[in-house]
Write a protein that holds these residues in place. Structure first.
Motif, PDB file in Angstrom:
ATOM      1  N   PRO A 232      33.950   6.619  -8.916  1.00  0.00           N
ATOM      2  CA  PRO A 232      35.410   6.758  -9.027  1.00  0.00           C
ATOM      3  C   PRO A 232      35.862   6.567 -10.465  1.00  0.00           C
ATOM      4  O   PRO A 232      35.072   6.189 -11.340  1.00  0.00           O
ATOM      5  CB  PRO A 232      35.938   5.657  -8.111  1.00  0.00           C
ATOM      6  N   ILE A 233      37.141   6.794 -10.681  1.00  0.00           N
ATOM      7  CA  ILE A 233      37.694   6.707 -12.037  1.00  0.00           C
ATOM      8  C   ILE A 233      38.958   5.862 -12.058  1.00  0.00           C
ATOM      9  O   ILE A 233      39.548   5.574 -11.036  1.00  0.00           O
ATOM     10  CB  ILE A 233      38.010   8.112 -12.609  1.00  0.00           C
ATOM     11  N   GLU A 234      39.325   5.490 -13.259  1.00  0.00           N
ATOM     12  CA  GLU A 234      40.623   4.891 -13.546  1.00  0.00           C
ATOM     13  C   GLU A 234      41.332   5.935 -14.420  1.00  0.00           C
ATOM     14  O   GLU A 234      40.824   6.278 -15.494  1.00  0.00           O
ATOM     15  CB  GLU A 234      40.403   3.597 -14.327  1.00  0.00           C
ATOM     16  N   PRO A 235      42.455   6.490 -13.992  1.00  0.00           N
ATOM     17  CA  PRO A 235      43.074   7.599 -14.727  1.00  0.00           C
ATOM     18  C   PRO A 235      43.342   7.312 -16.208  1.00  0.00           C
ATOM     19  O   PRO A 235      43.334   8.239 -17.028  1.00  0.00           O
ATOM     20  CB  PRO A 235      44.380   7.847 -13.973  1.00  0.00           C
ATOM     21  N   GLU A 236      43.558   6.056 -16.570  1.00  0.00           N
ATOM     22  CA  GLU A 236      43.825   5.721 -17.963  1.00  0.00           C
ATOM     23  C   GLU A 236      42.570   5.753 -18.837  1.00  0.00           C
ATOM     24  O   GLU A 236      42.674   5.765 -20.063  1.00  0.00           O
ATOM     25  CB  GLU A 236      44.475   4.330 -18.063  1.00  0.00           C
ATOM     26  N   ALA A 237      41.405   5.773 -18.222  1.00  0.00           N
ATOM     27  CA  ALA A 237      40.146   5.767 -18.972  1.00  0.00           C
ATOM     28  C   ALA A 237      39.685   7.209 -19.150  1.00  0.00           C
ATOM     29  O   ALA A 237      38.884   7.725 -18.389  1.00  0.00           O
ATOM     30  CB  ALA A 237      39.094   4.945 -18.231  1.00  0.00           C
ATOM     31  N   PHE A 238      40.201   7.866 -20.180  1.00  0.00           N
ATOM     32  CA  PHE A 238      39.905   9.284 -20.382  1.00  0.00           C
ATOM     33  C   PHE A 238      39.592   9.574 -21.836  1.00  0.00           C
ATOM     34  O   PHE A 238      39.910   8.800 -22.734  1.00  0.00           O
ATOM     35  CB  PHE A 238      41.090  10.152 -19.931  1.00  0.00           C
ATOM     36  N   THR A 239      38.979  10.725 -22.053  1.00  0.00           N
ATOM     37  CA  THR A 239      38.694  11.236 -23.383  1.00  0.00           C
ATOM     38  C   THR A 239      38.778  12.753 -23.309  1.00  0.00           C
ATOM     39  O   THR A 239      38.347  13.345 -22.315  1.00  0.00           O
ATOM     40  CB  THR A 239      37.267  10.848 -23.838  1.00  0.00           C
ATOM     41  N   ILE A 240      39.300  13.363 -24.341  1.00  0.00           N
ATOM     42  CA  ILE A 240      39.270  14.815 -24.442  1.00  0.00           C
ATOM     43  C   ILE A 240      38.295  15.162 -25.562  1.00  0.00           C
ATOM     44  O   ILE A 240      38.420  14.671 -26.686  1.00  0.00           O
ATOM     45  CB  ILE A 240      40.666  15.399 -24.718  1.00  0.00           C
ATOM     46  N   VAL A 241      37.298  15.969 -25.208  1.00  0.00           N
ATOM     47  CA  VAL A 241      36.276  16.391 -26.159  1.00  0.00           C
ATOM     48  C   VAL A 241      36.174  17.914 -26.092  1.00  0.00           C
ATOM     49  O   VAL A 241      35.965  18.473 -25.014  1.00  0.00           O
ATOM     50  CB  VAL A 241      34.893  15.774 -25.814  1.00  0.00           C
ATOM     51  N   ASP A 242      36.315  18.553 -27.239  1.00  0.00           N
ATOM     52  CA  ASP A 242      36.215  20.013 -27.312  1.00  0.00           C
ATOM     53  C   ASP A 242      37.085  20.704 -26.253  1.00  0.00           C
ATOM     54  O   ASP A 242      36.652  21.649 -25.589  1.00  0.00           O
ATOM     55  CB  ASP A 242      34.761  20.468 -27.188  1.00  0.00           C
ATOM     56  N   GLY A 243      38.293  20.197 -26.066  1.00  0.00           N
ATOM     57  CA  GLY A 243      39.228  20.806 -25.134  1.00  0.00           C
ATOM     58  C   GLY A 243      38.919  20.569 -23.672  1.00  0.00           C
ATOM     59  O   GLY A 243      39.464  21.251 -22.805  1.00  0.00           O
ATOM     60  N   LYS A 244      38.071  19.581 -23.359  1.00  0.00           N
ATOM     61  CA  LYS A 244      37.726  19.254 -21.978  1.00  0.00           C
ATOM     62  C   LYS A 244      38.083  17.809 -21.683  1.00  0.00           C
ATOM     63  O   LYS A 244      37.892  16.931 -22.523  1.00  0.00           O
ATOM     64  CB  LYS A 244      36.236  19.474 -21.725  1.00  0.00           C
ATOM     65  N   LEU A 245      38.573  17.594 -20.452  1.00  0.00           N
ATOM     66  CA  LEU A 245      38.982  16.261 -20.019  1.00  0.00           C
ATOM     67  C   LEU A 245      37.841  15.548 -19.303  1.00  0.00           C
ATOM     68  O   LEU A 245      37.288  16.069 -18.333  1.00  0.00           O
ATOM     69  CB  LEU A 245      40.182  16.384 -19.070  1.00  0.00           C
ATOM     70  N   TYR A 246      37.494  14.364 -19.797  1.00  0.00           N
ATOM     71  CA  TYR A 246      36.466  13.519 -19.192  1.00  0.00           C
ATOM     72  C   TYR A 246      37.118  12.217 -18.758  1.00  0.00           C
ATOM     73  O   TYR A 246      37.856  11.601 -19.528  1.00  0.00           O
ATOM     74  CB  TYR A 246      35.350  13.218 -20.196  1.00  0.00           C
ATOM     75  N   LEU A 247      36.830  11.809 -17.532  1.00  0.00           N
ATOM     76  CA  LEU A 247      37.367  10.569 -16.993  1.00  0.00           C
ATOM     77  C   LEU A 247      36.243   9.558 -16.820  1.00  0.00           C
ATOM     78  O   LEU A 247      35.085   9.943 -16.649  1.00  0.00           O
ATOM     79  CB  LEU A 247      38.033  10.839 -15.641  1.00  0.00           C
ATOM     80  N   ASN A 248      36.600   8.281 -16.872  1.00  0.00           N
ATOM     81  CA  ASN A 248      35.611   7.224 -16.694  1.00  0.00           C
ATOM     82  C   ASN A 248      36.073   6.195 -15.674  1.00  0.00           C
ATOM     83  O   ASN A 248      37.252   6.098 -15.352  1.00  0.00           O
ATOM     84  CB  ASN A 248      35.313   6.516 -18.013  1.00  0.00           C
ATOM     85  N   TYR A 249      35.115   5.402 -15.234  1.00  0.00           N
ATOM     86  CA  TYR A 249      35.329   4.378 -14.210  1.00  0.00           C
ATOM     87  C   TYR A 249      36.412   3.391 -14.634  1.00  0.00           C
ATOM     88  O   TYR A 249      37.266   3.013 -13.864  1.00  0.00           O
ATOM     89  CB  TYR A 249      34.000   3.667 -13.937  1.00  0.00           C
ATOM     90  N   ASN A 250      36.340   2.941 -15.880  1.00  0.00           N
ATOM     91  CA  ASN A 250      37.365   2.058 -16.439  1.00  0.00           C
ATOM     92  C   ASN A 250      37.243   2.085 -17.962  1.00  0.00           C
ATOM     93  O   ASN A 250      36.404   2.810 -18.505  1.00  0.00           O
ATOM     94  CB  ASN A 250      37.262   0.629 -15.882  1.00  0.00           C
TER      95      ASN A 250
END
Length: 141
Positions: free
Chosen positions: A95-113
Motif C-alpha cells: 500500500p501507499i501513503e499519498p503524500e509519499a510521492f516522487t515524479i521522475v521523468d514525467g512519471k508518478l511514483y508512490l511509496n508506502y510512507n
C-alpha cells in the motif's frame, strides 16, 4: 452453467481489482493524480469530479484536472498500478501513503510512507529498473 459464468466473472473482477491499488474502486485513496504534476503535492479529489480509467476511479480537485486526465490518463496514473515503488522493486505489492510521492521523468511514483520514500530515493534509478521488471513479470501471468 449460470453458476460457472458467475464464478468466472467474479474471478475476472478480482483479477482486475489486483491491477490497481484501490479502496472501494477508488485509486490513490481519493487523491487527484493530476495535482501531483500541477501543484507538486498530494491533493484530495472530490467524488463529484471523477473519471474512470481501466479498472479504477480517480477523483479530481478541479474540473481542469479532470479534463487533463481524460485527455491523456496514462500521463497521470501512478506507476505500478499505484502500489509502492519500493515494494515493487523488491517484487511485491504494498500500500501507499499519498503524500509519499516522487515524479521522475514525467512519471508518478508512490511509496508506502515518507521513510520508505527516503530509502527508495537512495537507489532510485536502479529500483525503478527492478520495479519495472517485476511489474512486467506480474502482468504476464
Amino acid at each position: 452453467m449460470r453458476k460457472l459464468i458467475f464464478k468466472l466473472m467474479l474471478l475476472y473482477a478480482s483479477f482486475l481489482q489486483a491491477q490497481t491499488n484501490q479502496k472501494n474502486g477508488v485509486a490513490i485513496e481519493g487523491h487527484d493524480p493530476v495535482a501531483y504534476f500541477t501543484m507538486n503535492k498530494a491533493v484530495r479529489g472530490s467524488k463529484q469530479l471523477q473519471a474512470k480509467f481501466e479498472d479504477a476511479t480517480y477523483y479530481f480537485a478541479t474540473i481542469d484536472n479532470k479534463r487533463l486526465f481524460e485527455e491523456n490518463p496514462r500521463k497521470y496514473i501512478p506507476q505500478y498500478g499505484g502500489y509502492c515503488a519500493y515494494g515493487m522493486s523488491n517484487g511485491y505489492k504494498a500500500p501507499i501513503e499519498p503524500e509519499a510521492f516522487t515524479i521522475v521523468d514525467g512519471k508518478l511514483y508512490l511509496n508506502y510512507n515518507l521513510e520508505v520514500r527516503k530509502e527508495w530515493q537512495k537507489e532510485r534509478d536502479e529500483r525503478i529498473k527492478r520495479a519495472d521488471a517485476n511489474w512486467n513479470k506480474m502482468h504476464k501471468k
